[in-house]
Write a protein that holds these residues in place. Structure first.
Motif, PDB file in Angstrom:
ATOM      1  N   GLY A 152      -5.973   6.952  -1.074  1.00  0.00           N
ATOM      2  CA  GLY A 152      -6.084   6.209   0.373  1.00  0.00           C
ATOM      3  C   GLY A 152      -6.827   6.924   1.406  1.00  0.00           C
ATOM      4  O   GLY A 152      -6.890   8.137   1.317  1.00  0.00           O
ATOM      5  N   SER A 154      -6.870   7.583   4.576  1.00  0.00           N
ATOM      6  CA  SER A 154      -5.839   7.449   5.576  1.00  0.00           C
ATOM      7  C   SER A 154      -6.051   8.551   6.744  1.00  0.00           C
ATOM      8  O   SER A 154      -7.451   9.052   6.669  1.00  0.00           O
ATOM      9  CB  SER A 154      -4.593   7.943   4.964  1.00  0.00           C
ATOM     10  OG  SER A 154      -4.460   9.061   4.670  1.00  0.00           O
ATOM     11  N   ILE A 181      -8.765   3.277  -1.329  1.00  0.00           N
ATOM     12  CA  ILE A 181      -8.244   2.310  -0.892  1.00  0.00           C
ATOM     13  C   ILE A 181      -8.161   2.269   0.799  1.00  0.00           C
ATOM     14  O   ILE A 181      -7.825   3.463   1.359  1.00  0.00           O
ATOM     15  CB  ILE A 181      -6.761   2.173  -1.173  1.00  0.00           C
ATOM     16  CG1 ILE A 181      -6.556   2.180  -2.614  1.00  0.00           C
ATOM     17  CG2 ILE A 181      -5.875   1.105  -0.457  1.00  0.00           C
ATOM     18  CD1 ILE A 181      -6.989   0.832  -3.253  1.00  0.00           C
ATOM     19  N   PHE A 183      -7.570   1.130   4.900  1.00  0.00           N
ATOM     20  CA  PHE A 183      -6.680   0.482   5.582  1.00  0.00           C
ATOM     21  C   PHE A 183      -7.270  -0.366   6.732  1.00  0.00           C
ATOM     22  O   PHE A 183      -8.260  -0.242   7.159  1.00  0.00           O
ATOM     23  CB  PHE A 183      -5.829   1.597   6.202  1.00  0.00           C
ATOM     24  CG  PHE A 183      -5.115   2.385   5.356  1.00  0.00           C
ATOM     25  CD1 PHE A 183      -3.852   1.921   4.741  1.00  0.00           C
ATOM     26  CD2 PHE A 183      -5.576   3.606   4.735  1.00  0.00           C
ATOM     27  CE1 PHE A 183      -3.436   2.675   3.551  1.00  0.00           C
ATOM     28  CE2 PHE A 183      -4.991   4.167   3.758  1.00  0.00           C
ATOM     29  CZ  PHE A 183      -3.716   3.846   3.138  1.00  0.00           C
ATOM     30  N   LEU A 191      -1.095   6.725   1.911  1.00  0.00           N
ATOM     31  CA  LEU A 191      -1.198   5.530   0.936  1.00  0.00           C
ATOM     32  C   LEU A 191       0.380   5.238   0.643  1.00  0.00           C
ATOM     33  O   LEU A 191       0.584   3.954   0.892  1.00  0.00           O
ATOM     34  CB  LEU A 191      -2.012   5.716  -0.239  1.00  0.00           C
ATOM     35  CG  LEU A 191      -2.068   4.392  -1.132  1.00  0.00           C
ATOM     36  CD1 LEU A 191      -2.253   3.200  -0.583  1.00  0.00           C
ATOM     37  CD2 LEU A 191      -3.070   4.708  -2.483  1.00  0.00           C
ATOM     38  N   LYS A 194       2.478   2.544   2.338  1.00  0.00           N
ATOM     39  CA  LYS A 194       2.173   1.134   2.575  1.00  0.00           C
ATOM     40  C   LYS A 194       1.896   0.670   0.985  1.00  0.00           C
ATOM     41  O   LYS A 194       1.844  -0.667   0.860  1.00  0.00           O
ATOM     42  CB  LYS A 194       0.611   0.864   3.195  1.00  0.00           C
ATOM     43  CG  LYS A 194       0.627   1.657   4.499  1.00  0.00           C
ATOM     44  CD  LYS A 194       1.846   1.039   5.367  1.00  0.00           C
ATOM     45  CE  LYS A 194       1.942   1.680   6.997  1.00  0.00           C
ATOM     46  NZ  LYS A 194       3.034   1.331   7.557  1.00  0.00           N
ATOM     47  N   SER A 207       0.872  -5.535   3.033  1.00  0.00           N
ATOM     48  CA  SER A 207      -0.433  -5.950   2.881  1.00  0.00           C
ATOM     49  C   SER A 207      -1.042  -5.954   4.200  1.00  0.00           C
ATOM     50  O   SER A 207      -2.383  -5.727   4.222  1.00  0.00           O
ATOM     51  CB  SER A 207      -0.477  -7.218   2.389  1.00  0.00           C
ATOM     52  OG  SER A 207      -0.210  -7.490   0.856  1.00  0.00           O
ATOM     53  N   LEU A 210      -3.620  -2.864   4.808  1.00  0.00           N
ATOM     54  CA  LEU A 210      -4.605  -2.795   4.155  1.00  0.00           C
ATOM     55  C   LEU A 210      -5.950  -3.699   4.468  1.00  0.00           C
ATOM     56  O   LEU A 210      -5.621  -4.668   4.792  1.00  0.00           O
ATOM     57  CB  LEU A 210      -4.468  -2.942   2.383  1.00  0.00           C
ATOM     58  CG  LEU A 210      -3.747  -1.767   1.777  1.00  0.00           C
ATOM     59  CD1 LEU A 210      -2.230  -1.508   2.301  1.00  0.00           C
ATOM     60  CD2 LEU A 210      -3.832  -1.921   0.329  1.00  0.00           C
ATOM     61  N   SER A 214      -9.348  -4.101  -0.279  1.00  0.00           N
ATOM     62  CA  SER A 214      -8.434  -3.210  -0.931  1.00  0.00           C
ATOM     63  C   SER A 214      -7.405  -3.759  -1.633  1.00  0.00           C
ATOM     64  O   SER A 214      -6.894  -3.666  -2.550  1.00  0.00           O
ATOM     65  CB  SER A 214      -7.951  -1.950   0.013  1.00  0.00           C
ATOM     66  OG  SER A 214      -9.339  -1.160   0.152  1.00  0.00           O
ATOM     67  N   ARG A 215      -6.740  -4.631  -0.595  1.00  0.00           N
ATOM     68  CA  ARG A 215      -5.467  -5.682  -1.291  1.00  0.00           C
ATOM     69  C   ARG A 215      -5.741  -6.161  -2.485  1.00  0.00           C
ATOM     70  O   ARG A 215      -4.978  -6.368  -3.464  1.00  0.00           O
ATOM     71  CB  ARG A 215      -5.092  -6.537  -0.095  1.00  0.00           C
ATOM     72  CG  ARG A 215      -3.617  -6.769  -0.183  1.00  0.00           C
ATOM     73  CD  ARG A 215      -3.553  -8.369  -0.874  1.00  0.00           C
ATOM     74  NE  ARG A 215      -2.046  -8.624  -0.868  1.00  0.00           N
ATOM     75  CZ  ARG A 215      -1.664  -9.563  -1.901  1.00  0.00           C
ATOM     76  NH1 ARG A 215      -2.339  -9.941  -2.579  1.00  0.00           N
ATOM     77  NH2 ARG A 215      -0.309  -9.618  -1.946  1.00  0.00           N
TER      78      ARG A 215
END
Length: 296
Positions: A152, A154, A181, A183, A191, A194, A207, A210, A214-215
């Motif tokens: 992630g 983040s 991933i 956000f 990550l 979530k 969801s 994100l 990425s989703r």
């Protein structure tokens, strides 16, 4: 010798590190925030507030979680208490294992960097340890699947940290792809608040946190069980797998637990609600060293 092994975040859990439960006060939080203002902003963004647990309730909850791990055959190691670190509840972010290598995290938070010293007594006994050359990355952003490693982007992990991890994989001979991933907004600390794996090709997700891209990447790899806003704020997504068919989950997460049962996975519910007042869940509270089918 501790033989590191982590083929997947849902492989049977054999050995784990937990933190010591320590009594801390509101002043411990405030003092840390005054010294490191950026840390305060991240913590508040994580769950809108930071609260001191009622320790007479939180300590037995944490001790009960450790007993649960041991009752399921997990060897539990507890970090030494550091005199100059007030809170050591969540060791997940100090390091993370991928395959047969333990990677030391690189935190942007000075307090977490001090906390990482508690790992030193173990490092000489660990089969393989890698340090990273630059950037920022914490274990709460790293999820190991059967093939790729999700990371992630983040508040705690940046692109330079991901690049350093790729270089670390090259040095270690790990051929896995790293999948970043992203956000949808600021304020996501890790990550695993979530999205987490809760079975083979199965995950809990919030969801809205994100980006659509990425989703969609996760949807290609997993059947996704959607967590609502209340479940996400309560860190009910933050689970830890004992095995592919056994997941430790917040006792309040009845709907998410039933979704597991319908898919043949046993949810092991535990009350961690008072511990979680200082935001963190079961995955945050564990640093797995060994996962796999057989004892080493």
């Amino acid at each position: 010798m501790i033989q590191i092994s982590n083929p997947s975040d849902i492989a049977p859990l054999r050995e784990v590190i937990v933190g010591p439960y320590k009594t801390f006060t509101w002043w411990d939080l405030v003092w840390g925030s005054l010294r490191y203002p950026d840390v305060a902003s991240i913590r508040y963004a994580r769950n809108n507030t930071v609260a001191v647990p009622r320790h007479e309730i939180a300590r037995p909850q944490h001790e009960g979680f450790v007993r649960m791990l041991e009752e399921h055959g997990v060897r539990v190691r507890t970090l030494d208490s550091l005199a100059d670190v007030s809170i050591q509840l969540y060791p997940r972010d100090l390091a993370f294992a991928v395959d047969d290598v333990l990677f030391l995290a690189r935190s942007r938070d000075p307090i977490r960097r001090k906390e990482q010293r508690a790992l030193r007594p173990y490092l000489d006994d660990i089969s393989r340890v890698e340090t990273l050359a630059g950037g920022r990355i914490e274990g709460g952003d790293v999820i190991v699947t059967d093939d790729v490693v999700l990371v992630g982007l983040s508040e705690a992990t940046d692109l330079t940290g991901i690049s350093a991890l790729r270089e670390g994989f090259d040095r270690a001979g790990i051929s896995r792809e790293i999948l970043p991933i992203e956000f949808s907004g600021r304020g996501v600390v890790h990550l695993d608040t979530k999205f987490t794996m809760v079975g083979a090709q199965l995950g809990y997700i919030h969801s809205a946190s994100l980006t659509p891209y990425s989703r969609a990447q996760l949807a290609e790899r997993f059947e996704l069980i959607e967590a609502d806003d209340t479940e996400a704020r309560g860190l009910m997504v933050n689970t830890v797998a004992l095995a592919p068919d056994r997941i430790v989950i917040d006792h309040r997460a009845r709907r998410l637990a039933e979704a597991l049962r319908l898919r043949g996975i046993e949810p092991i519910r535990h009350d961690f609600s008072e511990v979680t007042r200082f935001p963190g869940g079961f995955r945050c509270a564990t640093l797995p060293l060994r996962r796999g089918e057989k004892e080493v």
